[in-house]
Every structure is written in C-alpha cells, then in structure tokens.
Design an enzyme around this catalytic site. Structure first.
Site, short mmCIF file in Angstrom:
data_model
loop_
_atom_site.label_atom_id
_atom_site.label_comp_id
_atom_site.label_asym_id
_atom_site.label_seq_id
_atom_site.Cartn_x
_atom_site.Cartn_y
_atom_site.Cartn_z
N GLN A 54 22.52 9.28 18.99
CA GLN A 54 22.50 7.90 19.69
C GLN A 54 21.97 7.18 18.81
OE1 GLN A 54 21.89 8.89 23.60
NE2 GLN A 54 23.86 10.01 23.65
N VAL A 59 19.74 4.62 15.54
CA VAL A 59 20.30 3.49 14.91
C VAL A 59 19.45 3.70 13.71
CG1 VAL A 59 22.09 2.34 16.12
CG2 VAL A 59 20.08 1.58 15.78
N HIS A 63 26.38 5.70 16.79
CA HIS A 63 25.89 4.37 17.19
C HIS A 63 25.91 3.19 16.24
CE1 HIS A 63 24.67 5.50 21.35
NE2 HIS A 63 26.58 5.16 21.65
N GLY A 84 11.65 13.37 31.79
CA GLY A 84 12.75 13.07 33.52
C GLY A 84 13.91 13.69 33.69
#
Ligand SMILES: [Zn+2]
Length: 287
Positions: A108, A110, A126, A252
C-alpha cells in the site's frame, strides 16, 4: 552477521506459531506503512499519529490553489522519500523472494522502498511516487527529472532539513505563493503523480495483479497495515475463502484480527528478519 533480537514472550510465542503455520508454504505478502516507519517515514494511521485530511483527486483536479499546495508539499516529500533507505524488513522480504519462500509483495506504500531493497515482484496498489503522468496525453515522466524541473522553475523553493512527512509524501508547506506548477512538456496538459489519491479507486488491473499473487500463494502475511483501506481487507477475504492461513504482523489492532490465523504484536522489521532467517530451512526440510 547474526542479528539477535529480543522479543517479549508473547511475541516470541506467536512468531514460533507463525513459523509452524508458514513452513513449506509459498507466501504472498501485503505491506502497509508500518514496514517503512523504520526508514523514517511515519505511519499516519499508527498509534499516536496526528489526524489528517488528505487531498482528494477531485480537489486536485478542480482547484489550482489546492494543486499548487499539493505540488509544493509533494516535491518536498519526494525529496525526503528519495533520501530514505530500505530497512531490515524490506531487505528480509527481498531475501524471502530470492530463497523462493515469498511469491512477491503487494504494498500500500508509494515510497518505492521494496523495489529499492531488491524485491522483484512488487504490486504497488496505491501507485508510486517515482512516476508522474500527464492527465491529457498520458505521457509518463520520471519523478527525478520532474523534481529537477520544479527546482529550475522555482529556484526559491527551500528544502527544509526536516519536513513533517506522511506515507503519501505530503507535507504541509509554509508557503505556496508564486509556485510554478509543472506541466506536461509534450502537450502542456495537467500532470498528476502516479499515486492513488484519497477517495480514488485502485486501478482494476492493479488489483487483479494483487489477487493473482494471493491466488498463487499458499499463505498470506500482512505486515505493518491496520487494514483500514478496503483493498487490503478484500485481499485477506480472498485468502480466507481459499482457506489459506493469514499471519498478521502489526503493532496495534487491525480490521482482520478476528480472521487471522496468527497475530504477532511486534515491529515488522525484526519479525520479517526472523521469518527470512528461519523459513528457508523449514522449506528445505519439507520438500
Ligand atoms: Zn501531455
């Protein structure tokens, strides 16, 4: 060189569990901003990150003021990206591909760090900061050339020593007054970085490429993504429909935690390194 990393007990146990699950399997890897934080690129979705409203493609296309602000920020961001170096996690993934364990990386990000670390099959969901294209004639430009042009056209542009950078390469510039927006040298059309803007869809062809990579693998490893973006969760769904084990490495909670075979609460660099060190042996034993 041997790297000895101290994991806490829970992380060490889940890494062992993941290695058992992944042994002998060809894995597809999906990465997010978390794999680049050790390269100095902050994860704006991670813990403690400031909230931020990214620019949409519609704003970029419709509003010259927004476009000027975007280009100044994107230019400064590109400079910081270009200075960032691949970290242990990026290199571990390249090693996993070389040893035949990893089928490739879907990212994801760039920032282009997987490519620079030596990964060969990389699906940049992306897009990438490395390229800019003309929205009118389609001509593609190398970002380095464009950056040189931006600086030639805007000699006043000061490059700060440190900029508040996010994974899309945006920074909040102090001023955009007088900035000359770069245009296509072929047709003078509007240029746009080859990145998927907030609210934009991933090109269908790109997503198919990611699906094929997951389709050809025996397991999916998600590293450093909370899977807030729908494309990520769709790839996890695809893996689960094929009953593939899904290993998630993230500090997380992630949206796919309930669907994970193993969840590792730890930094991605050290865990991916541990995978790269342990998995080729496991693969040889099983084949
Ligand atoms: Zn053009």
């Amino acid at each position: 060189m041997t790297t000895v990393t101290e994991f806490d007990q829970a992380a060490a146990a889940s890494i062992d569990e993941a290695l058992d699950v992944l042994a002998g399997r060809r894995i597809a890897v999906l990465t997010g901003a978390g794999v680049s934080t050790d390269s100095g690129i902050p994860d704006y979705r991670g813990k403690g990150a400031p909230t931020r409203t990214p620019m949409t493609a519609a704003q970029f296309l419709a509003d010259e003021h927004a476009r000027r602000r975007y280009w100044v920020g994107s230019h400064l961001g590109w400079r910081a990206f270009a200075a960032a170096q691949p970290n242990t996690g990026h290199r571990a993934l390249a090693d996993l591909e070389t040893s035949g364990v990893a089928a490739g990386v879907i990212t994801q990000n760039v920032d282009g760090l997987h490519v620079r670390a030596g990964s060969r099959r990389v699906v940049e969901l992306h897009g990438t900061m490395r390229r800019v294209f003309c929205t009118h004639c389609g001509q593609v430009f190398d970002r380095r050339d464009l950056a040189a042009r931006v600086e030639a056209d805007n000699p006043w542009i000061a490059i700060p020593d440190s900029v508040a950078l996010d994974p899309d390469g945006d920074v909040l510039p102090e001023t955009t007054d007088g900035f000359r927006i770069p245009a296509c040298t072929v047709c003078a059309g509007m240029l746009k970085p080859d990145v998927v803007f907030f609210g934009e869809f991933i090109p269908a062809e790109k997503f198919r490429e990611a699906e094929q990579l997951v389709g050809a693998a025996d397991a999916l490893v998600v590293a450093g993504s909370s899977l807030v973006v729908n494309s990520g969760i769709r790839l996890v769904e695809r893996a689960r429909r094929r009953r593939l084990p899904v290993v998630i490495i993230n500090r997380g909670a992630t949206r796919a935690d309930p669907r994970a075979t193993v969840k590792i609460e730890s930094g991605t660099s050290e865990v991916l390194r541990a995978f790269a060190d342990a998995l080729p042996g496991a693969r040889r034993r099983s084949s």
